[in-house]
Design an enzyme around this catalytic site. Sequence first.
Site, PDB file in Angstrom:
ATOM      1  N   PRO A   1      15.710 -34.813 -22.723  1.00 58.19           N
ATOM      2  CA  PRO A   1      14.722 -34.680 -21.638  1.00 58.19           C
ATOM      3  C   PRO A   1      13.745 -33.527 -21.860  1.00 58.19           C
ATOM      4  O   PRO A   1      14.160 -32.394 -22.077  1.00 58.19           O
ATOM      5  CB  PRO A   1      15.604 -34.406 -20.407  1.00 58.19           C
TER       6      PRO A   1
ATOM      7  N   ASP B   1      13.765 -32.977 -17.764  1.00 54.32           N
ATOM      8  CA  ASP B   1      14.470 -31.720 -17.518  1.00 54.32           C
ATOM      9  C   ASP B   1      13.726 -31.013 -16.399  1.00 54.32           C
ATOM     10  O   ASP B   1      12.573 -30.619 -16.570  1.00 54.32           O
ATOM     11  CB  ASP B   1      14.442 -30.879 -18.804  1.00 54.32           C
TER      12      ASP B   1
ATOM     13  N   TRP C   1      20.397 -25.826 -20.414  1.00 52.25           N
ATOM     14  CA  TRP C   1      20.935 -26.473 -21.622  1.00 52.25           C
ATOM     15  C   TRP C   1      22.283 -27.125 -21.324  1.00 52.25           C
ATOM     16  O   TRP C   1      22.673 -28.085 -22.000  1.00 52.25           O
ATOM     17  CB  TRP C   1      21.081 -25.456 -22.753  1.00 52.25           C
TER      18      TRP C   1
ATOM     19  N   GLN D   1      16.213 -27.940 -32.449  1.00 53.44           N
ATOM     20  CA  GLN D   1      17.298 -28.326 -31.547  1.00 53.44           C
ATOM     21  C   GLN D   1      18.679 -28.193 -32.191  1.00 53.44           C
ATOM     22  O   GLN D   1      19.687 -28.479 -31.554  1.00 53.44           O
ATOM     23  CB  GLN D   1      17.093 -29.764 -31.060  1.00 53.44           C
TER      24      GLN D   1
ATOM     25  N   LYS E   1      -2.046 -22.815 -27.595  1.00 52.03           N
ATOM     26  CA  LYS E   1      -3.123 -23.160 -26.657  1.00 52.03           C
ATOM     27  C   LYS E   1      -4.105 -21.997 -26.533  1.00 52.03           C
ATOM     28  O   LYS E   1      -5.309 -22.194 -26.416  1.00 52.03           O
ATOM     29  CB  LYS E   1      -2.536 -23.468 -25.276  1.00 52.03           C
TER      30      LYS E   1
END
Length: 1250
Positions: free
Chosen positions: A47, A86, A527, A563, A603
Amino acid sequence: MVEVVPESIHFPSEEERILQLWLDKDCFQECLKQSKNRPRFTFYDGPPFATGLPHYGHILAGTIKDIVTRFAHQNGFHVERRFGWDCHGLPVEYEIDKALNIRGPEDVAKMGIAEYNKQCRSIVMRYANEWETSVRRMGRWIDFRNDYKTLYPWFMETVWWVFKQLYEKGLVYRGVKVMPFSTACNTPLSNFEAHQNYKDVQDPSVIVTFPLLEDETVSFLAWTTTPWTLPSNLALCVSPDFIYVKVKDNSSQQMYIMMEARLVALFKSDSEYTILDKFPGKTLKGKKYKPLFEYFIKCKESGAFSVVVDNYVRDDDGTGVVHQAPYFGADDYRVCMDYKIIQRDSAPICPVDSSGVFTAEVTHFAGQYVKDADKNIIKWLKENGRLVSSSSFKHSYPFCWRSDTPLIYKAVPSWFVRVEHMVEKLLDNNSKCYWVPEFVREKRFGNWLRDARDWAVSRNRYWGTPIPLWVSDDYEEVVCVGSTAELEELTGAKVSDLHRESIDGLTILSRCGKGQLKRVSEVFDCWFESGSMPYAQVHYPFENRREFEDAFPADFIAEGIDQTRGWFYTLLVLSTALFGKPPFKNVIVNGLVLASDGQKMSKRKKNYPDPSLIVQSYGADALRLYLINSPVVRAENLRFKEEGVRDVLKDVLLPWYNAYRFLVQNIQRLQKEAAVEFLYNESTVSVSDNIMDKWIQSFTQSLIQFFRDEMGAYRLYTVVPKLVKFVDMLTNWYVRTNRRRLKGESGTEDCMRALETLFSVLFSMCRLMAPFTPFITELMYQNLCHLIDPASVEEKDTASIHYLMLPHVRESLIDKRIESAVSQMQSVIELGRVIRDRKTLPVKYPLKEVLVIHQDPEALRDIQSLQKYILEELNVRQLTLSTDKDKYGIRLRAEPDHMVLGKRLKGAFKSVTASIKELKSAELEIFQRTGSIVVDGHELHEDDLRLMYSFDQTSGTPSQYEAHSDAQVLFLLSLRLNPRSCSLGHLVPSDEITVYYSSQPAGEYLDKVIQAHTDFILATTKAPLKPYPVAQNASVIVQEKTQLKGSDLEITIVRGSSVSRALLTTAACAYVNLRVTLKDRQQEGVVLLENPKGDDTLDVERLKTVCCSVFGLNGAPLTIFNGKTALNAETDLMSLSGKTLTVTSGSSPADASSSDSLLCPYVNLQLMNASPAECKTGDVAMLLLMNPAGKNALHFPDLLREAAKVFGLRGRKLALCLNEELTEELEASSLHTLNTKTLFVKVLPTTAEA
């Protein structure tokens, strides 16, 4: 009915049309309905947070997931694909804290948890619509209607169940642990979170004195990069075994104790100090010293402010004396616990609050943020004579992954899940998972598991799943709740939501007479929730118990390599603890997508193109294919480049589309001309005898076999390059070599076989590529399906290509011998093309002979069988084959593989390389047979050397041959003109000709085609096309007759062009006069805005650059004015041609008058008997005879050189003529009469052309 395929295509627009088709037909849901009775393929989707927009990392992982799940469906499985969100944790809270200026727990307390969580809930799905739009636009099929969110009460209930299982197994405990702590988010982080965002930073580096109590003239020297921890110092630690010294600083006469190996940390040379004594570190144990501060002097009673020893002290940095602040360092905590300086139940010496601010105990620095306090602490140390050295130190330091602020290490009470005891079981379960690429399992993930620490699952936050523990005030009585029903039973309250505001007020009556038990304040680390996702997404075990247990572990998951310390880890820990088995069977790990400069995409820096704009420009298929045909699917990093996406469009999708268009065009032509219906049926189609048909069919079936095997092994990184290569094989080899057959020039029957072959291959290709490029395959299929015999289709519903199963391998069509033969032919043709390119010989220039030498007679027979294609592709008249390389002076030579041998041989590499290059041909022939050779005592094998054939120019072989080779084939191309070209009068590409034609009977089909397509023929031949009769005085080069389409066609080629060029009466190119008005100079001159005409056009910036060059202004800042108006980047310069512009340093010109004529003398140039080179296209140009006005006059040699340069003909000899017939050459003496005239440029032949 099959539709006409347009010549051009805008892929993004077509993809939008396909999206609408899928929406109208509800294709994804229909796909799921069709497969519901098939075996299940289980897929877990990790998610993401919806508080930020999707980036390239999400797009990449989503594309991999989409490809694998689409393939599984195609392979006969039912694949449920649910999107998850999530919704809890730091990402959400951090956004609210920023928006509402919340700085700590007291601000939340003022607002109230209910209001705070209401604010969090309001932004949880802030970008959900953008996510759904982006995911759908990328062509991913996943269920948003039947999603899961970690904030759903039923999801949270399963998380409680998971935790209770762990609690009942004795795997949950409460402890104090030094942990990474985010002061911006007021919460501890787990170790794997802390490892997600390391940065190189400059921190203060100080060396501080700690005087011995027994002799204050001698001080221990301790080094630290965290001065803010010094107020909490309770001990000093040294290594028991390393040697320490008592040393005198010769300049200050101060005496210090430090590690001998670390004297370099303080002194630059031996002359700066005197060693007074040496001793092992263990002799210092128990020595007392004077503390820096007396905030915690009471700790002296428990042994504080003394020296301890431990082996963690290293000899590669600092002074060898480590200052101990036990509540701010994990090793410090452990060592001080061992020496009983602190106790588990003692009050922590931790004078820093959750916002990273010193508390009132630290009186000198109370209220200061610890990192800001560093400079004030250093100042205090200096003023109090305790600072020996202060500098800065660059090192890698962890930052909060959410707030991007530096972490501190801080002791906090937390709830832990025991992990360390099950490391071996974790490694065993990991070994049962299939990882792609495999090295991630053993190295990155395996190493992380081997060092696994107990997992701190609690967070001192608000918006999350509350930890379901109700405790007494003394924590002696603990009740763990595992469901909503259990909570209702224990509290007597009706519970509809499990967030803090709904349950924090609920109490449970103590069974031990301790009054009311209250819930602990912490919530779960998010998590823990995502690691519980396999169970919670189906509300296990409260619902769907059998469905879950039948489908667990998952068949497949995929995420980024980051991950390995996140979701992959938490999934494995929880499934091992709960069920003793791994949570997934197969996992694909992708690398990270970086900006083009190798930096992390940001960004703030705006160092990457917006994904939505890339899709708008090139389409989702191009972006998908670019991402998965890159190192990133091998868990390596990708530097994202927009031109890479553009290249996929240009080199893969467009050629593929053009092959499809060519097929449909010719099927429609066949149906119209021969009245033959085209309806493809794989079972009844006739077998073609054409070798290229057999080859592409065999190649396709081999690809299908490879595709099934490799996709079954999840190796996308081997599959995608093969698919991309297949596009090249189809378009640049099969279609190219069979165009005439496909167009019907060899008869209807043969045309039908070729079209059936091309249709079969394209249809198979669409089904293979459908998971990778879902849009273009659907686009083609929606048209091609009208040409398929319905009786030949196995599937009931064929409305979308994504309903169709993978094509079966038709082994009867696989012919490895033909594949090998065509491969040999391709090698020969590519070698020939390399030589033509090297010698600048266009393919239309016919050559006499190609000689192919190969040691394998069977390979030569293969090449012989495809001679027709080799001669045609290379435009040679004769193919000679041989195994006798000695006859032609051919020798073997070897090149070392620098990467392989460099690593292995290291220092010996240079000498071995030299010896390799000296190996004789006979030695290498033995190596070729045996596969090994000894060079300078080192045995080398096939992987170490590359064998190449070389051509010995001194061997007596005719010198007209040019040689090239690959590892197998030696290729000799004769550079002699083909005798037939001699009959064409030694024509070269630059010669001018006129083509005359006659088609009889006039007015019939062929005559009409020629008249209708005259422009196309002219563009192809680059020569005028005229109907008969041929002029009587024409110089005929060749005349031929042939029959075509039932007509008699006669062609005559004559020397010279029949097109007369119009004389130039004004300046041939656009120009502007320039009047330079600067304080130190006044000049006039001219700048050409193009030269030749249509080439090298200027914009305003380039105009300024040229202006600086012409007038020698050395890059001074300029402003150019048209009248009183300054030119800018938007100015259309060509519209100003002929005008006079003024150049100033910035001010508007006082005099803006204009000249009607060109300010410098000039000549026009007309290129007559050649084409321009070096990417230039114009054959009309200009030269200024002087510039600026009155300066830099051209002389005759300059004129010739500049004429060659302007047309890109450097190195060619030219003649400048005064007439169009090129008979009257310009002489040096006539230059003064040239102004405004036109010179005709004649290119003289080279020796080879003469």
